[in-house]
Design an enzyme around this catalytic site. Structure first.
Site, PDB file in Angstrom:
ATOM      1  CG  PHE A  14      14.613 -65.293  22.288  1.00 61.25           C
ATOM      2  CD1 PHE A  14      14.102 -65.893  23.418  1.00 61.25           C
ATOM      3  CD2 PHE A  14      14.761 -66.068  21.142  1.00 61.25           C
ATOM      4  CE1 PHE A  14      13.743 -67.235  23.432  1.00 61.25           C
ATOM      5  CE2 PHE A  14      14.394 -67.409  21.130  1.00 61.25           C
ATOM      6  CZ  PHE A  14      13.888 -67.996  22.277  1.00 61.25           C
ATOM      7  N   GLY A  15      17.381 -65.183  24.325  1.00 61.53           N
ATOM      8  CA  GLY A  15      18.466 -66.141  24.329  1.00 61.53           C
ATOM      9  C   GLY A  15      17.946 -67.551  24.119  1.00 61.53           C
ATOM     10  CB  SER A  24      25.477 -69.761  25.401  1.00 64.07           C
ATOM     11  OG  SER A  24      26.646 -70.265  24.774  1.00 64.07           O
ATOM     12  CD  GLU A 111      32.778 -60.638  13.185  1.00 63.66           C
ATOM     13  OE1 GLU A 111      32.021 -61.514  12.722  1.00 63.66           O
ATOM     14  OE2 GLU A 111      33.109 -59.620  12.563  1.00 63.66           O
TER      15      GLU A 111
END
Length: 235
Positions: A14-15, A24, A111
């Protein structure tokens, strides 16, 4: 593969605008996806309360990016933006079955600057059953979480910040545009308010738009490897 990586079922991401893999996900897809579906999750609030040291800021001068906050916890805080939509809009990406193991390994070793893995039911805008999606959230106990901030000061901070991926304000404007493109109902007042404040700062100072990658048209490019995805992100 399942959302947990078990054979035979599907794996979805899910973005919502949070920054994972230095991108993003709401407008910069993950590698190896074969479906992109607009929709929403509930039970959360989207806020620019996550510091960004490796995307839209630096360790010495962190920028600001969005995270999701449990709605019950958010309601206990003193937020100048005291309202939030019940639906947090974004997009779900399905990873190709033969690439799930590769993508999951890549996600696990990268990371992620304060974000942790959670799962949430995603509701497709076109209707139908919900989808179990993996979502990265910067929870309030992570060191990058800033908590509530004065909107005027937050807008000033976003206006002046920049990092390896570009100007912080380009990220803000890109998120606003990406949300507006999903649906007539997909806007977020918190994001729109901050974008308006930053534009007002630009106007007062006689500045034009920064015009980075987020200011351009959102193109959804499929790539063949996670390494190629990183190179695409740098261009």
């Amino acid at each position: 593969m399942t959302s947990n990586g078990e054979p035979g079922e599907e794996f979805w991401l899910f973005g919502y605008g949070g920054v994972v893999l230095n991108r993003s996900l709401i407008w910069k897809p993950p590698p190896h996806y074969d479906q992109r579906i607009p929709g929403w999750v509930t039970g959360y609030v989207r806020r620019f309360w996550q510091a960004s040291q490796d995307h839209r800021g630096t360790p010495e001068a962190p920028g600001r990016v969005v995270t999701l906050i449990d709605r019950a916890h958010w309601a206990s805080l003193s937020d100048a933006h005291a309202e939030a939509p019940e639906q947090v809009w974004g997009v779900a990406y399905r990873i190709r079955a033969e690439k799930v193991a590769e993508v999951k390994e890549y996600l696990d070793i990268r990371e992620i600057n304060g974000y942790t893995i959670h799962y949430a039911p995603f509701h497709p805008a076109a209707g139908g059953p919900s989808i179990r999606t993996l979502v990265y959230i910067g929870t309030p106990d992570n060191p990058q979480f800033t908590g509530p901030q004065d909107p005027a000061q937050l807008a000033e901070h976003i206006h002046r910040s920049a990092g390896p991926s570009g100007a912080n304000r380009d990220y803000l404007f890109g998120l606003e545009r990406a949300l507006d493109e999903l649906s007539p109902e997909s806007g977020d007042a918190h994001v729109t308010n901050l974008a308006g404040r930053v534009r007002a700062i630009e106007a007062r100072r006689g500045e034009g738009a920064v015009g980075g990658d987020e200011a351009a048209s959102h193109e959804f490019k499929k790539v063949d490897s996670v390494d190629e995805q990183e190179e695409t992100e740098k261009t």
